[in-house]
Design an enzyme around this catalytic site. Structure first.
Site, PDB file in Angstrom:
ATOM      1  CB  THR A 121      -0.922   0.044   1.234  1.00 13.73           C
ATOM      2  OG1 THR A 121      -0.129   0.021   2.422  1.00 13.73           O
ATOM      3  CG2 THR A 121      -1.868  -1.151   1.233  1.00 13.73           C
ATOM      4  CG  ASP A 174       2.365  -6.691  10.347  1.00  9.48           C
ATOM      5  OD1 ASP A 174       2.510  -7.928  10.463  1.00  9.48           O
ATOM      6  OD2 ASP A 174       2.525  -6.076   9.275  1.00  9.48           O
TER       7      ASP A 174
END
Length: 749
Positions: free
Chosen positions: A63, A175
């Protein structure tokens, strides 16, 4: 290209970093690369974004893309992370991007990357962040498969400290993985990419899952997550760092996710049996399926990590409480070569290495039978010769008993044998003292390389053979001094440049015959590091691959050698450490000054600026100077043979042909220096192929290079080639297979 798709304002001309010529970029696409029309070097097409000039690509993610940029207002380098154009209308992607900005703005911790500002260029939002130049942990794993126990635990302590700070303000990272942990130039870990970060616990709905190799089971089950979910991901990352593989693998992403939910992680010591029991217990607890069976808080986790670190490296037992000091005390600046820097936005899963059996340490090969027979023959000849001389003297003495003439004592020449040659021959049995004898011609003396020096009395005027011509003495600059590293002469005839990009060296110099050993570096530490403000000692030196143990408290440190490790090359040294060692030698070894000498250290921010000397000028100077070998000096000593036909040439294996020499490569254990006696270079150096990657003085931008390959498991014979040089190492990096050798220049009268 529409204006809102373009990020930044085009810059039509720039100077080539290789040849310095101005290059017209008006026809090139912004943020692409083109070739310099003059020298062919690849050039990045820069753009201007406000006060920032974007000068290089760092990496691309799903992204966002990260770039290196220069903040022209504050004259510093930064990282700019910009969202991809195709995601500008994606609400979820935009929410994650803004969430990262909020999370970083709420945090200020040494183990979390800093955010400086946020902006928008056209329709594209971007973040301006701290540039972390040491690469990612993913690059470390890709390069070296697994890391030393003390290094892995030191990194885990820093990450846990950063996560504790995030949890204190209600942030869950979401993450944690190797690609999202970077290392700065001092080797301290920094957490990046808070794109999945959330404030407080929440469910799985509509949020990204993270990377499957490190995702916690509760996130897969779409259950509530909290700080213990980050702990699980940290445990999976630590497992990968220490074992060389992720805790779970599978043919598909689904297989990996199901393994996280259904299978218990194997005991990490099944893969690396030499890891400590406490380390294995910490990893196992972090990887529990039920969050309630993990650590309830980061304080308990950090306590156990420090206990494990103290047991893995006894010298780190007194490490300070804060994470940065713990990393610096036991895993300071610890990171190996990282060829490419992973992007903070990179979310692609790393290549997972399959389990591999650990190679047993290489033992020195015993002497061949032919070598033993040769030694016996030499010894027998020497003993026989001495018995003949003794017999003649005894007979003459029994016939004539009168006062002998005035005598002159002389002895057999004492050859200088290389240290790694055959084991020493036991001396012959002592003979009865000989009484003076009259003038009788002595039998010719045969010089034998292995013979011990035995004094023999001869008449005052024995027949004298014509003196053999002496080889030319090296200039005073290159005389060997007692107590310093043993060196060999590399003569002044210049070597021609070659196709691998190395230049000629036209001056004489002496280079270390061997890599600097644990014994030599231990002497250095005891001389200058009672307080050790520069971190010359690393906790890994007391670990699996090291040979030096530190005792005492700050200001009263002392250092000792581990048994059997004295002659192995020292590891866990940085480029800075090697330069300070050279300064110590230059200053006479009695002086504790490491700030000046051959190199001058000047504090610059959190790091050091070092002025590098002109080696050609030092080589003709009056004062002897010890330095770290330049790239060209190292290369000439390793590969060039002036005795080759046609005026000299390079060892064929330096290019792309011929076979490599016997050496210590890919054995998982360092060998004593000089163990491969038959594999010396043409000038007489040992272990420039294998054993340890060796620092070179030559800088490549802000980084430094290493050469030669090492004992480490992922190294191979291609690393021995002259064309293989890793030049992306920050100067503060340390690792178990990073060593060095020194060069002696100057001293002419």
């Amino acid at each position: 290209m529409p204006d809102d798709e373009r990020f930044g304002r085009r810059i039509d001309r720039t100077a080539c970093s290789s040849c310095g010529r101005q290059v017209d970029l008006s026809a090139a696409a912004p943020l692409s690369t083109v070739g310099c029309p003059v020298c062919g070097a690849r050039l990045f097409v820069p753009v201007q974004v406000g006060n920032f000039r974007v000068i290089a690509l760092l990496g691309k993610g799903t992204t966002a893309t990260a770039y290196r940029a220069v903040d022209q207002g504050l004259d510093r380098e930064v990282a700019i992370k910009v969202m991809h154009f195709q995601h500008r209308d994606d609400e979820d992607a935009m929410a994650r991007f803004l969430s990262e900005a909020r999370a970083l703005a709420a945090l200020r911790h040494r183990n979390v990357v800093r955010i400086f500002t946020m902006g928008r260029e056209g329709s594209l939002p971007y973040l301006v962040m701290e540039l972390v130049g040491g690469g990612s942990i993913r690059g470390l794993i890709t390069r070296d498969k697994f890391v030393d126990e003390t290094l892995g635990l030191g990194i885990a302590i820093g990450v846990a400290e950063g996560l504790r700070a995030a949890h204190a303000v209600g942030i869950i990272h979401g993450d944690i993985k190797p690609a999202n942990i970077l290392l700065d130039e001092q080797g301290s870990p920094k957490i990046v990419d808070f794109g999945l970060a959330r404030f407080g616990g929440l469910r799985m709905e509509r949020e990204g899952m993270g990377t499957p190799y490190y995702v916690p089971p509760e996130r897969i089950r779409q259950q509530d997550t909290d700080h213990r979910s980050d702990m699980y991901s940290l445990g999976a990352t630590l497992f990968h760092l220490l074992a060389g593989q992720a805790p779970f693998d599978g043919k598909t992403v689904k297989d990996v996710l199901l393994a996280h939910v259904r299978r218990q992680a194997r005991d990490i010591r099944d893969i690396r049996p030499f890891l400590g029991a406490k380390t294995a217990a910490v990893v196992a607890r972090l990887l529990q399926k039920d969050p309630a069976e993990r650590y309830p808080n980061y304080d308990e986790l950090l306590s156990d990590l420090r206990i494990a670190l103290a047991r893995a490296a006894p010298a780190a037992a007194d490490a300070p409480a804060d994470a940065l000091a713990a990393v610096h005390a036991a895993a300071r600046q610890a990171a190996p070569v990282i060829p490419t820097m992973a992007s903070p936005a990179d979310r692609s899963p790393p290549a997972i290495a399959r389990p591999a059996a650990t190679a047993a340490p290489t033992k020195r090969s015993p002497a061949k039978p032919t070598d033993r027979r040769l030694r016996k023959i030499v010894l027998a000849l020497v003993v026989g010769l001495l018995l003949v001389i003794a017999g003649i003297g005894a007979i003459v003495h029994s016939l004539r008993r009168r006062e002998p003439p005035k005598e002159v004592a002389w002895e057999l020449p004492r050859p200088s044998l290389p240290r790694p040659s055959l084991p020493p021959v036991q001396p012959a049995p002592s003979l009865p003292a000989l009484q003076p004898a009259p003038a009788v011609p002595a039998p010719p003396v045969v010089e034998r390389p292995a013979a011990p020096a035995v004094p023999v009395h001869v008449p005052a005027t024995p027949p004298q053979p014509p003196p053999a011509p002496k080889p030319p003495e090296p200039p005073p600059a290159l005389q060997q001094e007692k107590g310093y590293p043993e060196t060999v002469l590399v003569g002044s005839p210049g070597n021609p440049p070659d196709s691998t990009g190395f230049g000629a060296v036209n001056y004489a110099y002496r280079i270390g015959k061997y890599e600097v050993t644990n014994a030599q570096y231990c002497e250095f530490l005891n001389a200058v590091a009672a307080e050790d403000p520069h971190g010359l000692y690393h906790g890994g030196m007391a670990g699996e691959y090291g040979g030096i143990v530190r005792k005492g408290q700050d200001g009263q440190y002392s250092y000792s050698l581990k048994e059997g490790m004295e002659n192995k090359p020292v590891g866990f040294v940085s480029w800075y450490d090697a330069l300070r060692y050279a300064n110590w030698l230059t200053n006479g070894r009695e002086n504790g000054d490491t700030e000046s000498g051959s190199y001058t250290f000047v504090r610059e921010g959190n790091g050091w600026k070092v002025d590098l000397p002109d080696h050609a000028a030092l080589a003709t100077g009056r004062a002897p100077k010890w330095v770290l070998a330049s790239e060209n000096e190292w290369y000439k000593a390793a590969y060039y043979d002036p005795g080759k036909p046609g005026g000299g040439g390079y060892w064929p294996f330096a290019g792309r042909s011929d076979e490599p020499p016997p050496c210590n490569i890919n054995t998982n254990a360092p060998s004593d220096v000089g163990s491969f006696a038959g594999a010396a270079s043409a000038c007489g150096t040992f272990d420039q192929n294998g054993n340890m990657w060796e620092w070179n003085e030559t800088r490549h931008g802000g980084n430094c290079g290493v050469r030669g390959g090492s004992f480490y498991l992922n190294d191979n014979v291609n690393h021995l080639r002259a064309s293989t040089r890793y030049v992306s190492n920050p100067p503060g990096f340390k690792f178990s297979n990073y060593g060095f050798r020194v060069v002696l220049l100057g001293g002419t009268k």
